[in-house]
Scaffold this motif. Structure first.
Motif, short mmCIF file in Angstrom:
data_model
loop_
_atom_site.label_atom_id
_atom_site.label_comp_id
_atom_site.label_asym_id
_atom_site.label_seq_id
_atom_site.Cartn_x
_atom_site.Cartn_y
_atom_site.Cartn_z
N UNK A 73 -0.58 7.97 -10.89
CA UNK A 73 -1.07 7.86 -9.50
C UNK A 73 -2.46 8.47 -9.42
N UNK A 74 -3.50 7.59 -9.44
CA UNK A 74 -4.87 8.12 -9.45
C UNK A 74 -5.30 8.66 -8.09
N UNK A 75 -4.37 8.55 -7.06
CA UNK A 75 -4.65 9.18 -5.76
C UNK A 75 -4.17 10.64 -5.76
N UNK A 76 -3.41 11.00 -6.78
CA UNK A 76 -2.90 12.36 -6.87
C UNK A 76 -3.83 13.21 -7.73
N UNK A 128 12.06 -11.11 -10.46
CA UNK A 128 11.85 -12.56 -10.34
C UNK A 128 10.40 -12.89 -10.00
N UNK A 129 9.61 -11.84 -9.62
CA UNK A 129 8.21 -12.06 -9.24
C UNK A 129 7.27 -11.64 -10.36
N UNK A 130 6.08 -12.25 -10.34
CA UNK A 130 5.04 -11.85 -11.29
C UNK A 130 4.50 -10.49 -10.88
N UNK A 131 3.82 -9.75 -11.79
CA UNK A 131 3.22 -8.46 -11.40
C UNK A 131 2.29 -8.59 -10.19
N UNK A 132 1.51 -9.70 -10.15
CA UNK A 132 0.58 -9.90 -9.02
C UNK A 132 1.34 -10.10 -7.70
N UNK A 157 7.13 6.13 -10.00
CA UNK A 157 8.00 4.99 -10.33
C UNK A 157 7.95 3.99 -9.17
N UNK A 158 7.56 2.76 -9.44
CA UNK A 158 7.42 1.74 -8.40
C UNK A 158 8.48 0.66 -8.63
N UNK A 159 9.45 0.48 -7.71
CA UNK A 159 10.46 -0.59 -7.88
C UNK A 159 9.80 -1.97 -7.85
N UNK A 175 -1.97 -1.08 -4.73
CA UNK A 175 -3.23 -0.85 -5.45
C UNK A 175 -2.98 -0.38 -6.88
N UNK A 176 -1.97 0.45 -7.09
CA UNK A 176 -1.65 0.91 -8.45
C UNK A 176 -1.20 -0.26 -9.32
N UNK A 177 -0.42 -1.18 -8.72
CA UNK A 177 0.05 -2.35 -9.47
C UNK A 177 -1.12 -3.25 -9.85
N UNK A 178 -2.03 -3.52 -8.89
CA UNK A 178 -3.19 -4.37 -9.19
C UNK A 178 -4.07 -3.76 -10.27
N UNK A 179 -4.15 -2.45 -10.29
CA UNK A 179 -5.00 -1.78 -11.28
C UNK A 179 -4.35 -1.80 -12.67
#
Length: 581
Positions: free
Chosen positions: A355-358, A371-375, A365-367, A335-339
Motif C-alpha cells: 500500500x503505497x498510501x501507507x 471471473x474478472x480480468x485484473x483490469x 489483501x484485496x479480494x 488504484x493499487x490494482x491498476x498500478x
C-alpha cells in the motif's frame, strides 16, 4: 374520590346563593358538561353541572371553557326553557347524590312555566335531565338511556321520569338510636355497617366516624354508645351546614376531599373556604385531561408509529453511512490494482500488494472476483467508490431530514401531553395541512378553517403584563410570527421541545421575566425537571427558515435563565383562553 351525600348537601347549601338569580347564558362545551352563567346577589357566577362518568360534580367554577361553534341539541333545549329564567329553588333529594334546580321562565307568549333541571351524580350512570314538573315528563337528558339499555328506567324525551332505584337506607340526619340496634348483630366492620345502613355516607366518612368513636376491639354492645356519639357529632355538623372542606391523602396514599374535617388522616390537609373551591382544586385539570386522553389516543398512536418508523430509518441510514465512509478504501483498492496489473492473473481470488498510501508500505489483501480480468476488478472498485461517494451526500441529507422528523414528532407528542380539547383540533389540523393525515372535514368547512385564528393561553404577570403561551405549532406560529411585535420578548426552553412564550411589552421587571420563564419551562418536556434552561430574546431576532416545519424557528442574541417549574406559582397567575386577536 368521596362525592357522597354529605358533599352534595354542602354543594346545595352553597348554591342557595343562586336562588332568585337570573340565568344569562347556557353552554355545553362537551358531551358531559353544562355551564350556566348567572347573576345573583349583584354578582356574576358560573355554575358547572357535569354528568361525566368519571368525574361527576356540581360546583361554581372559574375555569375557562371552549364551546363548540354549534351548540348540541340538549344545550339548545336548556337555552329555550331556562335562559333568562329565575332560579326558584335548589334542593337535594334526601341525602342522595341528586340535585334539583327549579327555573321559572316566561315564554314568548308571556306564559310562566317552571322547569326542573335534575342532576344525578351516580358515577357512570350520571345524567342531567330537563323535566316538566307539571306533567312529570322528561323533555330530554344529556345522556340517553333507551329501552334496549334499561327497561326499568328510560331517559328519553316524552317518557315519564323515574328516580334511580332506591337503596332503602336510613336518612342519617333523622336516624335515632333505634336504627343502631342492628349493629350488634352485624358481622362486618363498623365502617362497612355505616355505609350499608345510612344513605349519603361514603367509606371515607364512615372511617372518620369510626376513628372519632375510638373503637378498640371491644364487643359491639360496648362499642355501640361510642359509635352513636361519634355519628351524632358528625351529623350535627352536617345538619347545621357547618362545612369545612378539605383535601388530603387517605390511608392508601390516594388524594381525597371531604366537606367535613378528616381527623383520622395523619397527612397534612389543605382547607378551603367553600366546597366549590375545594372541588375545583381537587379535580383541577383531571376531568379535562381524562377527556383529552380519550380524544388523542388515535393521534398518540399515529405519532408514536411515525416516530418509531423514523428511528428505525435513522438506524439503517447510519449503517449505510458507515459503509459509505469506506468509499476511500475502494478507491485505494482500485488504484493499487491498476498500478500492479502485471502481477495479477485472471482467476486469482485475492491480490496481496504493498500500500503505497501507507507510510510503512504495509501489504494489503484485496479480494478479487476470479471471473474478472485484473483490469475489470480494478474498475469494479472504482464503480463502488463512485457509487458510495455520490450516495454519501444523499445519506447525510436523509439523516438530517430523519432527525428533523423525530424532533417534530417529539414536539407534537409534548404538545399533546399538555393539550386542551381545542388544542387537539389545531394539532390535527396541522397534521392534515402537512400531509400526515387525511382531511376528515366536509368540503363546506374548508373556508371556515382558513379564517380560524388559533386560541392562546394568556397569563397576567404579577406586574400586570400580558404573557402569551402557544401550546401547539399553529398557536406558536401565530403568536411569534403574526401577533407579537418586534420589541416583545420571546422565550423558549433551550434545546427542549416546548411552547413559544411572548411577553407583550417592551419594558418589564425581573419578576415578569421570571414568571414568563416559569411558563416556558412548565409548558415544555422539562416540566418535571429542575434548573431548566430557558432562552429569551427579542421577537425581531426570531426567524422561521424557508420550508421549515410549523413552529420551528431559529434565533440569536439570546440570554439564558435557569428555572425550576413551580406549578403552584403558575396557577396563582390570572389566566384566560383567548381567540387569536
Amino acid at each position: 374520590m368521596a362525592l357522597d351525600g354529605i358533599v352534595v348537601r354542602a354543594i346545595v347549601d352553597e348554591l342557595q346563593a343562586c336562588v332568585g338569580g337570573r340565568i344569562n347564558k347556557i353552554h355545553q362545551p362537551n358531551t358531559h358538561d353544562i355551564v350556566i352563567s348567572l347573576r345573583a346577589g349583584r354578582e356574576n357566577a358560573k355554575l358547572l353541572l357535569s354528568a361525566s362518568p368519571t368525574y361527576p360534580r356540581v360546583h361554581f367554577t372559574e375555569q375557562t371553557f371552549i364551546n363548540p361553534t354549534e351548540a348540541p341539541m340538549f344545550c339548545m333545549l336548556l337555552r329555550k326553557h331556562c335562559e333568562s329564567g329565575i332560579i326558584e329553588k335548589i334542593s337535594q333529594v334526601g341525602m342522595e347524590r341528586m340535585i334539583h334546580i327549579d327555573v321559572r321562565q316566561r315564554d314568548e307568549l308571556g306564559d310562566v312555566s317552571v322547569k326542573r333541571i335534575i342532576i344525578e351524580l351516580m358515577g357512570r350512570h350520571s345524567n342531567i335531565i330537563l323535566l316538566d314538573p307539571a306533567s312529570g315528563t322528561m323533555m330530554d337528558g344529556i345522556h340517553h338511556v333507551t329501552p334496549a339499555i334499561s327497561s326499568y328506567r328510560v331517559i328519553m324525551p316524552g317518557f315519564a321520569y323515574t328516580e334511580p332505584p332506591q337503596q332503602n337506607k336510613h336518612h342519617p340526619l333523622t336516624a335515632g338510636s333505634a336504627e343502631f340496634e342492628a349493629y350488634t348483630a352485624y358481622e362486618g366492620t363498623a365502617a362497612k355497617w355505616l355505609v350499608d345502613t345510612f344513605s349519603g355516607i361514603s367509606p371515607l366518612i364512615a372511617e372518620e366516624i369510626v376513628y372519632r368513636a375510638q373503637l378498640s376491639g371491644e364487643p359491639k354492645s360496648e362499642a355501640l354508645p361510642k359509635l352513636i356519639q361519634a355519628f351524632s357529632e358528625v351529623m350535627s355538623l352536617v345538619s347545621s351546614n357547618q362545612f369545612s372542606p378539605v383535601i388530603g391523602q387517605n390511608t392508601k396514599g390516594k388524594m381525597v376531599f371531604s366537606a367535613i374535617p378528616l381527623t383520622h388522616l395523619n397527612e397534612e390537609l389543605t382547607s378551603f373556604s367553600s366546597i366549590s373551591k375545594c372541588m375545583e382544586a381537587y379535580y383541577g385539570e383531571k376531568a379535562e385531561r381524562d377527556a383529552v386522553k380519550q380524544k388523542v389516543s388515535d393521534l398518540l398512536r399515529f405519532l408514536q408509529n411515525e416516530r418509531n418508523k423514523n428511528v428505525k430509518k435513522l438506524d439503517h441510514l447510519q449503517k449505510d453511512l458507515a459503509e459509505a465512509d469506506d468509499a476511500d478504501q475502494y478507491r485505494i483498492y482500485g488504484e493499487l490494482l491498476f498500478a500492479s496489473l502485471y502481477a495479477i492473473q485472471k482467476g486469482d481470488k485475492e491480490a496481496v500488494l504493498p500500500n503505497f498510501y501507507d507510510e510503512e508500505q504495509k501489504e494489503v489483501r484485496i479480494p478479487l472476483d476470479p471471473l474478472l480480468t485484473p483490469s475489470d476488478n480494478a474498475q469494479r472498485y472504482f464503480k463502488k467508490y463512485n457509487k458510495y461517494k455520490n450516495s454519501l451526500q444523499i445519506i447525510e441529507d436523509q439523516l438530517k431530514k430523519t432527525r428533523e422528523e423525530i424532533d417534530y414528532m417529539d414536539n407534537l407528542l409534548q404538545q399533546l401531553s399538555i393539550a386542551s380539547m381545542s388544542d387537539i383540533e389545531e394539532i390535527r389540523e396541522e397534521l392534515v395541512s402537512q400531509g400526515y393525515l387525511r382531511d376528515r372535514s366536509k368540503k363546506g368547512t374548508k373556508k371556515k378553517k382558513k379564517n380560524h385564528l388559533p386560541t392562546l393561553h394568556v397569563f397576567t404577570s404579577s406586574e400586570g403584563i400580558e404573557i402569551c403561551v402557544g401550546k401547539n405549532n399553529l398557536q406558536n406560529e401565530y403568536l411569534t410570527n403574526r401577533l407579537a411585535s418586534s420589541g416583545d420578548t420571546w422565550l423558549h426552553t433551550k434545546d427542549i421541545p416546548g411552547s413559544h412564550v411572548v411577553i407583550r411589552a417592551s419594558s418589564f421587571g425581573e419578576e415578569t421575566l421570571e414568571e414568563a420563564a416559569q411558563l416556558a419551562a412548565y409548558y415544555s418536556q422539562a416540566k418535571e425537571s429542575s434548573s431548566v434552561p430557558v432562552d429569551y430574546t427579542l421577537v425581531r431576532h426570531v426567524k422561521k427558515p424557508n420550508g421549515a416545519k410549523p413552529g420551528f424557528v431559529i434565533y440569536d442574541n439570546q440570554k439564558t435563565l435557569f428555572v425550576t417549574p413551580d406549578e403552584a406559582r403558575i396557577k396563582q397567575l390570572p389566566s384566560t383562553i383567548k381567540n387569536g386577536s
